[in-house]
Scaffold this motif. Structure first.
Motif, PDB file in Angstrom:
ATOM      1  N   GLN A   1      -4.109  -1.284  11.432  1.00 44.99           N
ATOM      2  CA  GLN A   1      -3.605  -1.560  12.782  1.00 44.99           C
ATOM      3  C   GLN A   1      -4.522  -2.536  13.525  1.00 44.99           C
ATOM      4  O   GLN A   1      -4.909  -2.337  14.675  1.00 44.99           O
ATOM      5  CB  GLN A   1      -3.359  -0.248  13.557  1.00 44.99           C
TER       6      GLN A   1
ATOM      7  N   ARG B   1       1.075  11.486  13.650  1.00 53.24           N
ATOM      8  CA  ARG B   1       0.281  10.422  14.267  1.00 53.24           C
ATOM      9  C   ARG B   1      -0.040  10.658  15.750  1.00 53.24           C
ATOM     10  O   ARG B   1      -1.185  10.478  16.166  1.00 53.24           O
ATOM     11  CB  ARG B   1       0.948   9.049  14.075  1.00 53.24           C
TER      12      ARG B   1
ATOM     13  N   LEU C   1      -2.944  -5.408   8.713  1.00 51.53           N
ATOM     14  CA  LEU C   1      -2.293  -6.145   9.795  1.00 51.53           C
ATOM     15  C   LEU C   1      -1.470  -5.172  10.649  1.00 51.53           C
ATOM     16  O   LEU C   1      -0.682  -4.392  10.134  1.00 51.53           O
ATOM     17  CB  LEU C   1      -1.384  -7.218   9.185  1.00 51.53           C
TER      18      LEU C   1
ATOM     19  N   GLU D   1      -2.964  -6.127   0.595  1.00 49.03           N
ATOM     20  CA  GLU D   1      -2.474  -4.750   0.428  1.00 49.03           C
ATOM     21  C   GLU D   1      -1.805  -4.242   1.705  1.00 49.03           C
ATOM     22  O   GLU D   1      -2.245  -3.249   2.290  1.00 49.03           O
ATOM     23  CB  GLU D   1      -3.656  -3.826   0.068  1.00 49.03           C
ATOM     24  N   PRO D   2      -0.761  -4.891   2.171  1.00 53.29           N
ATOM     25  CA  PRO D   2      -0.147  -4.452   3.427  1.00 53.29           C
ATOM     26  C   PRO D   2       0.641  -3.161   3.268  1.00 53.29           C
ATOM     27  O   PRO D   2       1.317  -2.961   2.255  1.00 53.29           O
ATOM     28  CB  PRO D   2       0.811  -5.605   3.754  1.00 53.29           C
TER      29      PRO D   2
ATOM     30  N   SER E   1       0.847  -1.197   0.000  1.00 47.89           N
ATOM     31  CA  SER E   1       0.000   0.000   0.000  1.00 47.89           C
ATOM     32  C   SER E   1       0.886   1.253   0.000  1.00 47.89           C
ATOM     33  O   SER E   1       1.502   1.595   1.009  1.00 47.89           O
ATOM     34  CB  SER E   1      -0.903  -0.031   1.227  1.00 47.89           C
TER      35      SER E   1
ATOM     36  N   ILE F   1      -9.321   5.039  11.553  1.00 47.85           N
ATOM     37  CA  ILE F   1      -8.732   4.095  10.596  1.00 47.85           C
ATOM     38  C   ILE F   1      -9.552   2.798  10.500  1.00 47.85           C
ATOM     39  O   ILE F   1      -9.089   1.786  10.024  1.00 47.85           O
ATOM     40  CB  ILE F   1      -7.232   3.827  10.880  1.00 47.85           C
TER      41      ILE F   1
ATOM     42  N   ASP G   1      -0.800  -1.203  -4.197  1.00 44.08           N
ATOM     43  CA  ASP G   1      -2.155  -0.689  -4.005  1.00 44.08           C
ATOM     44  C   ASP G   1      -2.049   0.829  -4.017  1.00 44.08           C
ATOM     45  O   ASP G   1      -1.305   1.397  -3.216  1.00 44.08           O
ATOM     46  CB  ASP G   1      -2.694  -1.196  -2.657  1.00 44.08           C
TER      47      ASP G   1
ATOM     48  N   ARG H   1     -15.655  -2.890  -4.036  1.00 47.41           N
ATOM     49  CA  ARG H   1     -15.217  -2.939  -2.643  1.00 47.41           C
ATOM     50  C   ARG H   1     -16.437  -3.109  -1.754  1.00 47.41           C
ATOM     51  O   ARG H   1     -17.331  -2.276  -1.730  1.00 47.41           O
ATOM     52  CB  ARG H   1     -14.474  -1.656  -2.270  1.00 47.41           C
TER      53      ARG H   1
HETATM   54  N1  LLP Z   1      -5.642  -0.845   1.369  1.00 42.82           N
HETATM   55  C1  LLP Z   1      -6.477   0.201   1.509  1.00 42.82           C
HETATM   56  C2  LLP Z   1      -7.606   0.316   0.603  1.00 42.82           C
HETATM   57  C3  LLP Z   1      -6.249   1.144   2.514  1.00 42.82           C
HETATM   58  O1  LLP Z   1      -7.081   2.170   2.651  1.00 42.82           O
HETATM   59  C4  LLP Z   1      -5.145   1.003   3.387  1.00 42.82           C
HETATM   60  C5  LLP Z   1      -4.871   1.979   4.431  1.00 42.82           C
HETATM   61  C6  LLP Z   1      -4.285  -0.099   3.193  1.00 42.82           C
HETATM   62  C7  LLP Z   1      -4.568  -1.003   2.182  1.00 42.82           C
HETATM   63  C8  LLP Z   1      -3.054  -0.322   4.028  1.00 42.82           C
HETATM   64  O2  LLP Z   1      -3.367  -0.573   5.354  1.00 42.82           O
HETATM   65  P1  LLP Z   1      -2.208  -0.996   6.381  1.00 42.82           P
HETATM   66  O3  LLP Z   1      -1.714  -2.366   5.990  1.00 42.82           O
HETATM   67  O4  LLP Z   1      -1.136   0.015   6.319  1.00 42.82           O
HETATM   68  O5  LLP Z   1      -2.903  -0.999   7.694  1.00 42.82           O
HETATM   69  N2  LLP Z   1      -2.763   7.139   8.646  1.00 42.82           N
HETATM   70  C9  LLP Z   1      -3.206   6.040   9.481  1.00 42.82           C
HETATM   71  C10 LLP Z   1      -3.456   4.799   8.668  1.00 42.82           C
HETATM   72  C11 LLP Z   1      -4.446   5.000   7.556  1.00 42.82           C
HETATM   73  C12 LLP Z   1      -4.677   3.771   6.745  1.00 42.82           C
HETATM   74  C13 LLP Z   1      -5.430   4.082   5.524  1.00 42.82           C
HETATM   75  N3  LLP Z   1      -5.644   2.980   4.651  1.00 42.82           N
HETATM   76  C14 LLP Z   1      -2.175   5.829  10.574  1.00 42.82           C
HETATM   77  O6  LLP Z   1      -1.186   6.535  10.633  1.00 42.82           O
HETATM   78  O7  LLP Z   1      -2.378   4.968  11.433  1.00 42.82           O
END
Ligand code: LLP
Length: 412
Positions: free
Chosen positions: A203, A312, A240, A273-274, A58, A162, A79, A149
């Motif tokens: 998270q 953050r 994750l 999509e990590p 991502s 989030i 992603d 989606r």
């Molecule tokens: N795919 C989509 C459609 C998403 O919206 C996101 C994150 C991810 C994948 C990746 O998610 P991850 O694996 O990183 O959890 N700014 C916030 C986090 C926002 C996440 C937005 N979307 C923070 O600093 O905690």
């Protein structure tokens, strides 16, 4: 596991002393570890080897070109959520057939750019978006591959900002509307529905919400099959979690095993999509103590990194471990670590036990590799930090520090 460790009492990024890096490249300084990025990508990607799968990192977590390139070279897909991220992914050499495009507000020009690049699929988040994609593709004489989606209405048990897969969130479509959207997709000549998508939040520290969402997706998948729509991809998004403090998120292997149990017999390719789990603990933000100040009620450690560099803590109340770069075993005190920005919300830590530090010392703020630099800004006309990547004993300046001229370059 990451490669920011104490050796002979000094914090190292892989083979290099963080204090030396701070002196050479200045502060605030984002330091990423290439070995950690590789290790995290491998750990994640190899957790799904029993399934046909694609790991689409991502981009929003850390979109530095050098980071993207390192991951692309390991076979990562991406992603993306904007034309800008598409531009970055292509510039980093990512195979367009491994790019998926999410987001609720894709504009016409962005859709056109993605079709031009021939990405793998659009993750469609509304009926209007489907119509828009269909007409742009038709105009261009192309076929747009899409997934819808799904918003499965599952509580990911994370910070409300989030959480993305609950009824009240703006993301995706409920199951019933999704079904209608696939029906409509079948009618559109320039659209081909190839996947089902979902991303419930970020998270996450347990696998249960993922499994709950997967159950809903699998029964939906069956409904589509019954409709004669054979879907090739199931995209479960990212989310994750990582350890910032004392969280104990599942290891990717555990996540992989849980998913494999449910997906092993299906003729689909799994997409993940990590973001954070790859980049989060692969980066630190190094900052210098400018002053310390004792007021009648508080002890402040004023550092040269601020909410514009790492938002953050201010935005989500997030915890980031902070430690001295050269621990000297001094007694601990209760402090607020704050930046120079003119807002009381400008802090990196509040009421934190830290060994006594003095002006001129360096501190490291951990777990800053994801949603750190990418969420930074120029607030208070602060030039954005330098980003470097350490690989063994080699350093790449992945983004040079901004200058005052950069701040005004686009203005008149
Ligand atoms: N795919 C989509 C459609 C998403 O919206 C996101 C994150 C991810 C994948 C990746 O998610 P991850 O694996 O990183 O959890 N700014 C916030 C986090 C926002 C996440 C937005 N979307 C923070 O600093 O905690």
């Amino acid at each position: 596991m990451h490669f920011f460790t104490l050796k002979d009492g000094e914090l190292h990024a892989e083979d290099l002393k963080v204090a030396d890096l701070a002196k050479e490249y200045g502060t605030p300084l984002y330091v990423y570890s290439a070995a950690t990025l590789r290790r995290h990508f491998k750990a994640y990607d190899s957790a799904f080897t029993s399934l046909r799968h694609m790991t689409c990192y991502s981009v929003k977590a850390n979109s530095n070109l050098s980071v993207l390139k390192l991951l692309a070279e390991m076979g990562a897909g991406m992603d993306i959520v904007s034309g800008g991220e598409l531009h970055r992914a292509l510039a980093a050499g990512v195979d367009p057939q491994k790019i998926v495009y999410s987001g609720v507000g894709k504009r016409t020009a962005e859709i056109r750019e993605a079709l031009e690049a021939n990405i793998l699929m659009f993750n469609v988040e509304s009926q209007q978006e489907l119509e828009r994609i269909g007409s742009v593709a038709q105009e261009m004489g192309k076929t747009a591959r899409i997934s819808v989606r799904i918003n499965p209405d599952v509580d990911p048990k994370t910070h409300p900002y989030i959480s993305t897969g609950m009824k009240k969130n703006k993301f995706g479509l409920d199951l019933e509307t999704s079904l209608a959207t696939y029906r409509r997709a079948k009618e559109l000549p320039a659209v081909e529905a190839v996947g089902i998508d979902c991303h419930i939040g970020s998270q996450l520290t347990t696998v249960e919400p993922f499994l709950e969402a997967l159950e809903k997706i699998l029964s939906f998948y069956q409904q589509l099959c019954d409709m004669g729509l054979c879907i090739e991809y199931i995209d479960l998004g990212g989310g994750l979690g990582i350890t910032y403090d004392e969280e104990e998120p599942p290891h990717p292997a555990e996540f992989g095993e849980a998913l494999a149990k449910r997906l092993a017999d299906l003729p689909i390719t799994l997409i993940l999509e990590p973001g954070r789990s790859i980049a989060g603990n692969a980066g630190i933000l190094v900052t210098e103590v400018v002053y310390t100040k004792q007021t009648p009620s508080k002890h402040f450690v004023i550092v040269d990194a601020a909410m514009n560099d790492l938002v953050r803590p201010s935005l989500y109340g997030s915890f980031h471990r902070i430690a001295e770069v050269a621990p000297a075993g001094r007694p601990e005190e209760d402090v607020d670590v704050v930046g120079p920005i003119c807002e009381s919300g400008d802090f990196l830590a509040r009421d934190r036990q830290l060994p006594r530090v003095e002006s001129g010392e360096f501190l490291a703020c951990f777990s800053a590799g994801a949603y750190g630099f990418t969420m930074s800004s120029n607030y208070n006309s602060r030039p954005r930090a330098c980003e470097i990547i350490v690989d063994g004993e080699n350093v790449t300046v992945a983004r040079r520090r901004e200058t005052y001229d950069d701040l005004t370059a686009l203005e008149r």
